[in-house]
Design an enzyme around this catalytic site. Structure first.
Site, PDB file in Angstrom:
ATOM      1  N   GLU A   1      11.837  34.237  66.398  1.00 60.16           N
ATOM      2  CA  GLU A   1      12.676  34.394  67.433  1.00 60.16           C
ATOM      3  C   GLU A   1      14.084  33.639  66.986  1.00 60.16           C
ATOM      4  O   GLU A   1      15.143  34.048  67.660  1.00 60.16           O
ATOM      5  CB  GLU A   1      12.220  33.564  68.883  1.00 60.16           C
ATOM      6  CG  GLU A   1      12.341  32.307  68.955  1.00 60.16           C
ATOM      7  CD  GLU A   1      11.214  31.503  68.376  1.00 60.16           C
ATOM      8  OE1 GLU A   1      10.962  30.258  68.285  1.00 60.16           O
ATOM      9  OE2 GLU A   1      10.256  32.222  67.854  1.00 60.16           O
TER      10      GLU A   1
ATOM     11  N   CYS B   1       4.208  29.387  66.433  1.00 57.32           N
ATOM     12  CA  CYS B   1       4.249  27.961  66.000  1.00 57.32           C
ATOM     13  C   CYS B   1       2.955  27.188  66.762  1.00 57.32           C
ATOM     14  O   CYS B   1       1.812  27.513  66.480  1.00 57.32           O
ATOM     15  CB  CYS B   1       5.448  27.454  66.225  1.00 57.32           C
ATOM     16  SG  CYS B   1       5.580  25.896  65.123  1.00 57.32           S
TER      17      CYS B   1
ATOM     18  N   HIS C   1       8.753  30.459  63.419  1.00 54.78           N
ATOM     19  CA  HIS C   1       9.484  30.941  64.516  1.00 54.78           C
ATOM     20  C   HIS C   1      10.328  32.265  64.484  1.00 54.78           C
ATOM     21  O   HIS C   1      11.593  32.205  64.071  1.00 54.78           O
ATOM     22  CB  HIS C   1      10.514  29.789  65.042  1.00 54.78           C
ATOM     23  CG  HIS C   1       9.681  28.827  65.659  1.00 54.78           C
ATOM     24  ND1 HIS C   1       9.623  28.592  66.969  1.00 54.78           N
ATOM     25  CD2 HIS C   1       9.220  27.487  65.340  1.00 54.78           C
ATOM     26  CE1 HIS C   1       9.037  27.506  67.511  1.00 54.78           C
ATOM     27  NE2 HIS C   1       8.691  26.923  66.478  1.00 54.78           N
TER      28      HIS C   1
END
Length: 250
Positions: free
Chosen positions: A222, A115, A220
């Site tokens: 994760e 990001c 993102h």
């Protein structure tokens, strides 16, 4: 797994809600969990390090992760310092991460930029940004899906360029991702290759050709290990590349 790759993770400043506010350097647990699940050992890099200490630390790390966060100081890319839509700027963090990126690229150290990380990756190598996509980018779609419960929301599709490292990792021509940003790449840095795009042609991923692993994604991953399991492949390849680079260095 022995000799697990040591992954240095960038941090950001936050204020702890105490009787009197306390500044801390932090990182969301989702990054740590993703690296651990991929077989790496995450180590948080405090922003307080001097340039000399940072340069001394970097050779000991096998890989570097740059997390999301606030906006980048516009003067880095010839932007408007007075733009009211630019927010949460931390000049110390900007300088810190630019040093991390340039070192990782020059020394072929594996790096995953997420990001904001993708944005500062582009800026560090000579590219520029839209200070606010919705206000500046012609024909832009919505990218700022902020709010509670939106971190794993598959907001839109990205197309992945065939022949790219990212395509090799994910094994997909297209997939849906989350979207938690209001800035994005305006002019791509000369040494970067765009490897994914959203429908409005915004660059959604970049990489350095000829580098063992220097990849940036605008989403993102994760937060998507459950909603889009292919994102685990991204972290696994990053950690594997970090381990290989470390073994090669010895």
């Amino acid at each position: 797994m022995t000799n697990r790759p040591l992954i240095g993770c960038g941090t950001y400043r936050k204020t702890a809600d105490q009787d009197s506010p306390i500044e801390v350097f932090g990182l969301m647990p989702s990054y740590v969990k993703a690296i651990l699940a991929a077989g790496g050992l995450p180590v948080l890099i405090p922003l307080a390090l001097s340039s000399e200490d940072l340069q001394a630390l970097l050779p000991r790390l096998d890989g570097v992760l740059l997390p999301g966060g606030g906006d980048i100081e516009p003067s880095y890319y010839g932007g408007n310092d007075d733009d009211p839509l630019v927010r949460d700027v931390d000049k110390v963090r900007d300088a810190f991460e630019v040093t991390l990126i340039r070192n990782a690229v020059q020394n072929k150290k594996p790096m995953l930029a997420i990001c904001r990380g993708l944005q500062v990756f582009n800026v560090a190598l000579g590219g520029s940004l839209w200070e606010d996509i919705s206000n500046q980018m012609p024909g832009a779609m919505r990218h700022d899906y902020f709010g509670n419960g939106m971190r794993d929301h598959l907001a839109h599709e990205v197309t992945v360029s065939r022949g790219s490292l990212l395509h090799d990792i994910l094994g997909a021509d297209a997939l849906r991702v989350n979207s938690l940003h209001h800035q994005g790449i305006r002019v791509l840095a000369p040494d970067l290759r765009a490897s994914a795009f959203s429908a409005d042609n915004l660059v959604e991923a970049v990489e350095v050709e000829g580098h063992p692993f220097a990849v940036g994604v605008q989403w993102h991953p994760e937060h998507l290990l459950q909603a889009e399991p292919r994102m685990t492949l991204l972290f696994k390849r990053f950690v594997t590349a970090s381990g290989a680079a470390s073994n090669g260095a010895h």
